[in-house]
Write a protein that holds these residues in place. Structure first.
Motif: not given
Length: 226
Positions: A42, A49-54, A63, A67, A72-73
């Motif tokens: 992704t 910066e792709v959403p972590l949800d995706e 989710n 985590y 974190d990212r």
């Protein structure tokens, strides 16, 4: 590409400070590997910066599971970067060990590096990751050594021109495999191997031109601008 992330191979992990973490259960290890693989794909498609949800959705986990493994990212990007480097180094080492023709080993590695999404490294490393982290330095050194071994064998066989280095090869692979931003080129990958083949033909001897500048190392590519 220090082999793979320690947690990916042995089930043991380290924190960003190098502290040992508990051994992961088999199902937890599989989830972690799925998350890293999904993040690699992704982030290549949509950027760091792709959403972590995706990422969690692509990995088939919740989710909360993401985590639990990555605070974190930046921690996730750190491990994606290690994964890309490690898997790419593995490909280089296998190509050299299994191919009898040195230039064919180089061809095999270059095409394999595309499959490992090596083009994702530059944007990931520019996103606030600590480039001087010991794990990243070790992975970079292993990757550079593996690629240099493949190139050295091809050079020694008289098939690879002598005025290029690892960095030159990685620049070309990165540029040819990085998706075009906002281009809508959903089928971009189908052209990559064709253009890589053209590039590889240009690496063979005898050289048809003199290259400007100096050969680049992998360190040159990762050095911060002053």
């Amino acid at each position: 590409m220090a082999a793979t992330t320690a947690c990916a191979q042995s089930g043991k992990g380290q924190s960003e400070k190098g502290e040992q973490q508990p051994r992961l259960r088999a199902d937890a290890l599989r989830n972690r590997e799925r998350i890293i693989a999904a993040a690699r794909e992704t982030m290549v498609e949509f950027g760091a910066e792709v959403p972590l949800d995706e990422i969690a959705r692509r990995a088939g986990v919740g989710n909360a599971t993401l985590y639990r493994h990555f605070a974190d990212r930046l921690e996730l990007i750190h491990h994606v970067t290690l994964s890309v480097m490690s898997r790419t180094a593995d490909r280089a080492e296998r190509a050299l060990a299994e191919e009898s023709d040195a230039f064919q080993a180089l061809r095999r590695f270059v095409h394999a590096a595309v499959e490992e999404r090596i083009g994702a490294l530059c944007p990931l490393l520019s996103d606030g990751v600590d480039r001087d982290h010991p794990d990243l330095l070790a992975a970079r050194d292993r990757l550079e050594a593996a690629i240099e071994a493949v190139m050295g064998a091809a050079r020694d066989s008289g098939q690879l021109r002598t005025d290029i280095a690892v960095g030159d090869l990685m620049v070309a692979i990165t540029q040819l495999t990085r998706p075009l931003p906002s281009s809508g080129c959903m089928d971009f990958d189908k052209f990559v191997h064709r253009h890589l083949q053209l590039f590889l033909d240009g690496l063979q001897t005898p050289a048809r031109s003199e290259l400007p500048g100096a050969a680049a190392t992998l360190e040159d590519l990762t050095r911060r601008r002053s």
